[in-house]
Design a protein around this motif. Structure first.
Motif, short mmCIF file in Angstrom:
data_model
loop_
_atom_site.label_atom_id
_atom_site.label_comp_id
_atom_site.label_asym_id
_atom_site.label_seq_id
_atom_site.Cartn_x
_atom_site.Cartn_y
_atom_site.Cartn_z
N ARG A 173 -30.68 -25.21 41.86
CA ARG A 173 -29.37 -24.57 41.78
C ARG A 173 -28.25 -25.57 42.00
O ARG A 173 -27.24 -25.57 41.28
N ARG A 174 -28.41 -26.43 43.00
CA ARG A 174 -27.37 -27.42 43.30
C ARG A 174 -27.14 -28.38 42.13
O ARG A 174 -26.03 -28.85 41.90
N ARG A 175 -28.22 -28.65 41.39
CA ARG A 175 -28.11 -29.57 40.27
C ARG A 175 -27.72 -28.87 38.97
O ARG A 175 -27.54 -29.54 37.94
N GLY A 176 -27.60 -27.57 38.99
CA GLY A 176 -27.20 -26.83 37.81
C GLY A 176 -28.22 -26.89 36.69
O GLY A 176 -27.85 -26.89 35.51
N LEU A 177 -29.50 -26.92 37.05
CA LEU A 177 -30.55 -27.05 36.05
C LEU A 177 -30.95 -25.69 35.48
O LEU A 177 -31.04 -24.70 36.21
N ALA A 178 -31.20 -25.67 34.19
CA ALA A 178 -31.69 -24.47 33.52
C ALA A 178 -33.18 -24.33 33.81
O ALA A 178 -33.85 -25.30 34.18
N PRO A 179 -33.74 -23.13 33.62
CA PRO A 179 -35.15 -22.91 33.93
C PRO A 179 -36.11 -23.87 33.22
O PRO A 179 -37.13 -24.24 33.80
N GLY A 180 -35.80 -24.25 31.99
CA GLY A 180 -36.69 -25.13 31.25
C GLY A 180 -36.47 -26.60 31.51
O GLY A 180 -37.19 -27.45 30.96
N ASP A 181 -35.47 -26.94 32.33
CA ASP A 181 -35.19 -28.35 32.63
C ASP A 181 -36.17 -28.88 33.68
O ASP A 181 -36.65 -28.14 34.54
N THR A 182 -36.42 -30.17 33.61
CA THR A 182 -37.33 -30.81 34.56
C THR A 182 -36.56 -31.31 35.78
O THR A 182 -35.57 -32.03 35.65
N LEU A 183 -37.02 -30.92 36.93
CA LEU A 183 -36.44 -31.41 38.18
C LEU A 183 -37.04 -32.78 38.47
O LEU A 183 -38.26 -32.95 38.37
N PRO A 184 -36.23 -33.79 38.81
CA PRO A 184 -36.77 -35.12 39.11
C PRO A 184 -37.87 -35.05 40.16
O PRO A 184 -37.85 -34.21 41.07
N ILE A 185 -38.86 -35.94 40.03
CA ILE A 185 -40.02 -35.91 40.91
C ILE A 185 -39.61 -35.98 42.38
O ILE A 185 -40.13 -35.23 43.21
N ALA A 186 -38.69 -36.88 42.71
CA ALA A 186 -38.29 -37.03 44.11
C ALA A 186 -37.73 -35.73 44.67
O ALA A 186 -38.01 -35.36 45.82
N ALA A 187 -36.96 -35.03 43.86
CA ALA A 187 -36.37 -33.77 44.31
C ALA A 187 -37.43 -32.68 44.43
O ALA A 187 -37.36 -31.82 45.31
N ARG A 188 -38.45 -32.72 43.55
CA ARG A 188 -39.53 -31.73 43.63
C ARG A 188 -40.38 -31.93 44.87
O ARG A 188 -40.83 -30.97 45.48
N GLU A 189 -40.62 -33.19 45.21
CA GLU A 189 -41.52 -33.48 46.32
C GLU A 189 -40.83 -33.44 47.68
O GLU A 189 -41.46 -33.14 48.68
N SER A 190 -39.53 -33.76 47.70
CA SER A 190 -38.80 -33.78 48.98
C SER A 190 -37.44 -33.12 48.80
O SER A 190 -36.40 -33.78 48.92
N PRO A 191 -37.41 -31.82 48.52
CA PRO A 191 -36.12 -31.15 48.37
C PRO A 191 -35.39 -31.07 49.71
O PRO A 191 -36.01 -31.16 50.78
N ALA A 192 -34.09 -30.91 49.65
CA ALA A 192 -33.32 -30.79 50.89
C ALA A 192 -33.76 -29.55 51.66
O ALA A 192 -34.03 -28.51 51.07
N PRO A 193 -33.87 -29.66 52.98
CA PRO A 193 -34.30 -28.52 53.79
C PRO A 193 -33.35 -27.33 53.64
O PRO A 193 -32.14 -27.50 53.47
N VAL A 194 -33.90 -26.15 53.67
CA VAL A 194 -33.13 -24.91 53.63
C VAL A 194 -33.60 -24.04 54.78
O VAL A 194 -34.75 -23.62 54.82
N ALA A 195 -32.71 -23.78 55.73
CA ALA A 195 -33.07 -22.96 56.89
C ALA A 195 -32.62 -21.52 56.61
O ALA A 195 -31.49 -21.13 56.91
N ASP A 196 -33.48 -20.76 55.98
CA ASP A 196 -33.16 -19.37 55.65
C ASP A 196 -34.41 -18.53 55.86
O ASP A 196 -35.04 -18.07 54.92
N SER A 197 -34.78 -18.35 57.13
CA SER A 197 -36.01 -17.63 57.44
C SER A 197 -35.94 -16.17 57.00
O SER A 197 -36.96 -15.57 56.65
#
Length: 241
Positions: A173-197
């Motif tokens: 969402r932060r990167r504005g990517l469409a569903p069919g777009d590829t998320l960079p590997i680094a972002a897929r493996e280590s996304p920013a933490p989200v504290a939303d229990s």
């Protein structure tokens, strides 16, 4: 457990990108727990109808399933092609109205990750064909509860998988990517933490009784996704060996 999976995800080159479309608004959905319908058409591993480049071997097929329970089924599409059974590029897409809601990509080379020695071409072909066929088989559709049955703390396992999925979804969402777009590997493996229990608990409560789509991407990489009517997207509910 999540950190232990990261090297495997990088090795598998699986793009677990899922997103709901803003225009996908309709009748409030209920989860479908009935048996999956028959495949749209049978698929087998064989010569490409229209060979291109070095791709001479293909597996192309699809089947539909009403994950949302609203009478508008999604279509699971599999397209695998390449020069040999152990070097096919597999593209998995879950689409509806030509919009991609989930995607994953990998190589059939990963099916032989734990081979002790050389495998004959015939055996490699049969193995690839069997794994690809299962992507469209009845066994691919399984209750989320069944995926967690053997875990010592099934609810915690489900929440952990969903928590990581939420982090990846927010990264997209932060990167504005469409569903069919590829998320960079680094972002897929280590996304920013989200504290939303609260969000994670709500998704776990919603999806615990849902039907998931499970697929194997080679090695120890098995994943399952389920449709969330609350977030209008597929959520990863299982990621393990």
């Amino acid at each position: 457990m999540r950190m232990a999976r990261l090297p495997l995800l990088l090795l598998a080159l699986v793009a677990l990108d899922a997103c709901g479309g803003a225009s996908d608004r309709g009748t409030p959905a209920r989860h479908d727990t009935t048996a999956a319908p028959a495949p749209d058409r049978p698929a087998t591993l064989g010569p490409c109808a229209t060979p291109a480049g070095g791709d001479s071997l293909c597996f192309v097929g699809s089947r539909s399933h009403d994950f949302a329970g609203d009478g508008r089924p999604f279509r699971i599409e599999i397209d695998a092609r390449g020069p040999a059974p152990d070097s096919l590029r597999v593209a998995l897409r879950i689409v509806r109205n030509d919009s991609v809601y989930h995607r994953a990509d990998w190589s059939t080379a990963l099916y032989g990750r734990y081979d002790d020695g050389p495998v004959s071409r015939d055996s490699t072909r049969r193995r690839a064909a069997a794994h690809l066929a299962r992507l469209l088989g009845d066994s691919a559709f399984v209750p989320v509860r069944a995926l967690l049955g053997g875990a010592p703390a099934p609810d915690a396992m489900l929440r952990e998988a969903i928590a990581f999925d939420v982090q990846v979804a927010e990264e997209r969402r932060r990167r504005g990517l469409a569903p069919g777009d590829t998320l960079p590997i680094a972002a897929r493996e280590s996304p920013a933490p989200v504290a939303d229990s609260a969000r994670v608990r709500a998704l776990a409560a919603e999806l615990r009784g849902a039907t998931a789509y499970r697929y194997y991407a080679g090695g120890e990489a098995t994943y399952a996704v389920a449709w969330s009517r609350a977030e209008r997207r597929f959520v990863t509910v299982f990621s393990c060996c």
